[in-house]
Design an enzyme around this catalytic site. Structure first.
Site, short mmCIF file in Angstrom:
data_model
loop_
_atom_site.label_atom_id
_atom_site.label_comp_id
_atom_site.label_asym_id
_atom_site.label_seq_id
_atom_site.Cartn_x
_atom_site.Cartn_y
_atom_site.Cartn_z
N HIS A 137 0.90 -1.18 -0.02
CA HIS A 137 -0.28 -0.03 0.04
C HIS A 137 0.96 1.12 0.06
O HIS A 137 0.72 2.19 -0.82
CB HIS A 137 -1.04 -0.02 1.12
CG HIS A 137 -1.86 1.04 1.17
ND1 HIS A 137 -1.65 2.28 1.98
CD2 HIS A 137 -3.10 1.30 0.94
CE1 HIS A 137 -2.76 3.19 1.71
NE2 HIS A 137 -3.41 2.68 1.01
N HIS A 177 -1.33 1.03 6.87
CA HIS A 177 -1.42 1.89 5.76
C HIS A 177 -0.06 2.72 5.83
O HIS A 177 0.84 2.10 5.26
CB HIS A 177 -2.69 2.85 5.89
CG HIS A 177 -3.73 2.21 5.65
ND1 HIS A 177 -4.30 1.69 4.43
CD2 HIS A 177 -5.07 1.73 6.25
CE1 HIS A 177 -5.44 0.99 4.32
NE2 HIS A 177 -5.81 0.96 5.53
#
Length: 295
Positions: A221, A264
């Site tokens: 990500h 993330h």
């Protein structure tokens, strides 16, 4: 370390030179500030549904961030005072943001196929991309006096000069869906391919290399350069891991204590500690001993 409830959604973070962390809470509409001593301040934005996403230090010493859901660029001073600026194109969906070579902030507009530029006095300019439905995502400044960005649905890496000239570089792997991007100390730009399970590198002359992950379903990500080792750190959202790739493509991965914590954004402090935002409410810390802690 837990800094919010499970629904707050820590999404991205940025480190000051002294190790202070600034964190976006995408679901709670807050910006958090955590000192190395553990003192936590949390600043509520209005509306709470504004969706603060990516955060970076601006040329004026304040922190600047995108508000993806109410289509604004936010600024927060060291004392917590906040300001925001509406993106001119309706429903632009700003996401990635970085300080450019011209002392302005450059950002992506996911919904409107534009790259934006905002000065520290709030003046905004927009540059349309030569493709539609491209979903521009993350953005970073290069060593070549240009800004580089990922085009998630156009399957390309883009480059824009301060004058607004745009060049697109298609990726070799079809449907790779690039997201995170960063500038490396060697002058190259590194990025992740969330749909292909690969890490990519593009040179300033446009040459692209791709490095498959051991788990191609890991959904990488975000990525950030590690100046202490010469490599890059990245998160794998689906696998619950933190990864490291060397300049020659060797990959090591480290399991988070809670695999379903949804890692993330990430940042590296001056002494080399890696912090990762976990959408389930906390931060993970990886030290040079490769031990990951999550409280």
């Amino acid at each position: 370390m837990r800094i919010a409830g499970p629904d707050a959604g820590p999404y991205d973070l940025s480190a000051e030179p002294d190790g202070t962390l600034w964190v976006t809470m995408v679901h709670a509409g807050r910006i958090a500030r955590l000192t190395p001593g553990g003192h936590l301040d949390s600043y509520q934005l209005a509306p709470a549904s504004c969706g603060p996403s990516i955060i970076t230090e601006g040329p004026d010493g304040a922190m600047w961030f995108t508000r993806n859901r109410d289509h604004r660029i936010g600024r927060i001073a060291r004392d917590g005072a906040t300001t925001s600026y509406l993106v001119p194109t309706p429903d632009g969906g700003p996401f990635g943001i970085t300080t450019g070579p011209d002392d302005a902030l450059w950002f992506t507009e996911m919904n409107s196929d534009r790259i934006g530029r905002i000065t520290t006095d709030g003046t905004i300019a927009e540059y349309p991309l030569p493709v539609t439905g491209a979903l521009p995502a993350a953005i970073t400044v290069g060593t070549d006096q240009a800004v580089w960005f990922t085009l998630n649905q156009a399957n390309a890496i883009g480059r824009i000069t301060p004058a607004g000239k745009i060049t697109l570089h298609p990726l070799p792997t079809p449907g790779a869906a690039p997201v995170g991007i960063c500038r490396h100390t060697d002058g190259a730009i590194w990025f992740v391919e969330i749909a292909a399970g690969q890490i990519g590198r593009i040179r300033t002359d446009g040459r692209i290399e791709e490095f498959p992950l051991p788990d191609r379903e890991a959904r990488p990500h975000a990525i950030i350069a590690d100046p202490l080792t010469g490599g890059c750190w990245f998160t794998t959202w689906a696998a619950g891991r933190i990864g490291h790739i060397t300049p020659d493509g060797r990959i090591d991965e480290y399991e988070l204590p809670t695999p379903s914590s949804e890692p993330h954004g990430l940042t590296v402090t001056g002494e080399g500690t890696v912090f990762v935002a976990l959408e389930t409410g906390g931060l993970a810390r990886l030290e040079r001993t490769a031990v990951v802690s999550e409280n």
